[in-house]
Design an enzyme around this catalytic site. Structure first.
Site, PDB file in Angstrom:
ATOM      1  N   ASP A  18       7.132  30.221 -44.600  1.00 43.38           N
ATOM      2  CA  ASP A  18       8.277  30.069 -43.710  1.00 43.38           C
ATOM      3  C   ASP A  18       8.305  31.335 -42.848  1.00 43.38           C
ATOM      4  O   ASP A  18       7.692  32.353 -43.206  1.00 43.38           O
ATOM      5  CB  ASP A  18       9.551  29.923 -44.532  1.00 43.38           C
ATOM      6  CG  ASP A  18      10.802  29.854 -43.670  1.00 43.38           C
ATOM      7  OD1 ASP A  18      10.774  29.153 -42.652  1.00 43.38           O
ATOM      8  OD2 ASP A  18      11.797  30.529 -44.023  1.00 43.38           O
ATOM      9  N   ASP A  20      11.365  32.795 -40.649  1.00 45.72           N
ATOM     10  CA  ASP A  20      12.574  33.608 -40.540  1.00 45.72           C
ATOM     11  C   ASP A  20      13.064  34.098 -41.900  1.00 45.72           C
ATOM     12  O   ASP A  20      13.227  33.311 -42.838  1.00 45.72           O
ATOM     13  CB  ASP A  20      13.678  32.815 -39.853  1.00 45.72           C
ATOM     14  CG  ASP A  20      13.255  32.341 -38.480  1.00 45.72           C
ATOM     15  OD1 ASP A  20      12.327  32.952 -37.911  1.00 45.72           O
ATOM     16  OD2 ASP A  20      13.822  31.351 -37.983  1.00 45.72           O
ATOM     17  N   ASP A 192      12.633  31.647 -47.929  1.00 42.75           N
ATOM     18  CA  ASP A 192      13.892  32.273 -48.321  1.00 42.75           C
ATOM     19  C   ASP A 192      15.008  31.269 -48.553  1.00 42.75           C
ATOM     20  O   ASP A 192      16.071  31.631 -49.051  1.00 42.75           O
ATOM     21  CB  ASP A 192      14.356  33.236 -47.216  1.00 42.75           C
ATOM     22  CG  ASP A 192      14.835  32.473 -45.982  1.00 42.75           C
ATOM     23  OD1 ASP A 192      16.052  32.478 -45.709  1.00 42.75           O
ATOM     24  OD2 ASP A 192      14.001  31.851 -45.315  1.00 42.75           O
TER      25      ASP A 192
END
Length: 277
Positions: A18, A20, A192
């Protein structure tokens, strides 16, 4: 350190990241809001709203309902934007805005996966006009990102053609694995957000990075490793340690060239300490 160099008699493997708050410390697309304002794409009110969104994102992310509302808002916001202008604005400010917020720990992981013979794939809800240049900057081999519809006039229509979010990310990874011959049981994934649970469950080695509360709970239940990344650093400050062969960021079939995400955040904004040996 990660595992030894891949045995090339075995099926290929990859590491899926991922973007961000996993590879970079902020929302990739929201970070460009000032550039879009200076380029005349958004007004001051939109800049303030994206600043608030960035704050919420950094404070703890967003749940599915919040992300859906943001997706609708951003789709409407970017309607009529000229795609070429968006690409030029991103290219002009990429190094100034993104280079300083890349996590040192993530850059090291990318380097180690490449050294072990694994492909590195960025899988992001942000639009491809933002994600692809960042992927190239990082030396990623492929990119999966959101795509928005572009009209005959070269402008975004405000409609989403491909939304790289939640289960769709997992589907893209499985399709890419089938096309590239990846053994998913031996692949890695990092995120996250709990919205990426489907992606994390797709591979044999999932990692929660700077996890939100929901993902932290899931990681504890599933006994997944938790990594904490907190050292943003410019890539050029890591040289020669971070020296990769030039690799154009290839767009995975599922990761069409998404566009308008280049808005105040088609990343839908919501959605590491280095792995032990």
């Amino acid at each position: 350190m990660l595992g030894l160099v891949e045995n090339h008699s075995l099926p290929r493997t990859a590491a899926f990241f991922d973007l961000d708050k996993t590879v970079i410390a902020k929302s990739s697309t929201l970070t460009f809001s000032k550039s879009f304002y200076q380029g005349g794409l958004i007004n001051r009110r939109a800049v303030l709203r994206t600043a608030y969104i960035q704050f919420v994102f950094l404070a703890g992310g967003a749940d599915h309902e919040q992300m859906e509302r943001m997706r609708e808002y951003l789709s409407a916001l970017c309607k009529g934007w000229n795609v070429q202008q968006v690409k030029e604005l991103v290219a002009e400010t990429l190094h100034d805005l993104i280079d300083p917020i890349i996590y040192d720990e993530a850059a090291s992981l990318i380097e180690e996966h490449h050294a072990a013979g694994r492909d590195v794939v960025i899988v992001s809800t942000s639009g491809s006009e933002v994600v692809e240049p960042i992927g190239e900057l990082l030396g990623a081999d492929r990119v999966v990102a959101t795509r928005m519809v572009v009209g005959d006039d070269g402008c975004f229509t405000g409609e989403v053609e491909y939304y790289a979010y939640g289960p769709t990310k997992a589907e893209a990874i499985r399709e890419l694995a089938a096309a590239e011959g990846y053994d998913l049981s031996r692949c890695y994934a990092y995120s996250d957000s709990a919205t990426d649970l489907p992606m994390l469950q797709t591979v044999g080695h999932p990692y929660a990075v700077n996890p939100d509360r929901a993902l932290r709970r899931e990681a504890a239940v599933r006994d997944w490793p938790v990594l904490l990344f907190n050292r943003p650093v410019r890539l050029k400050q890591r040289l020669p340690a971070f020296r990769m062969p030039p690799r154009p960021a290839l767009v995975a079939a599922a990761a069409f060239g998404a566009a308008a995400a280049a808005t105040a955040g088609l990343v839908w904004y919501a959605s590491r300490r280095r792995q032990p040996a």
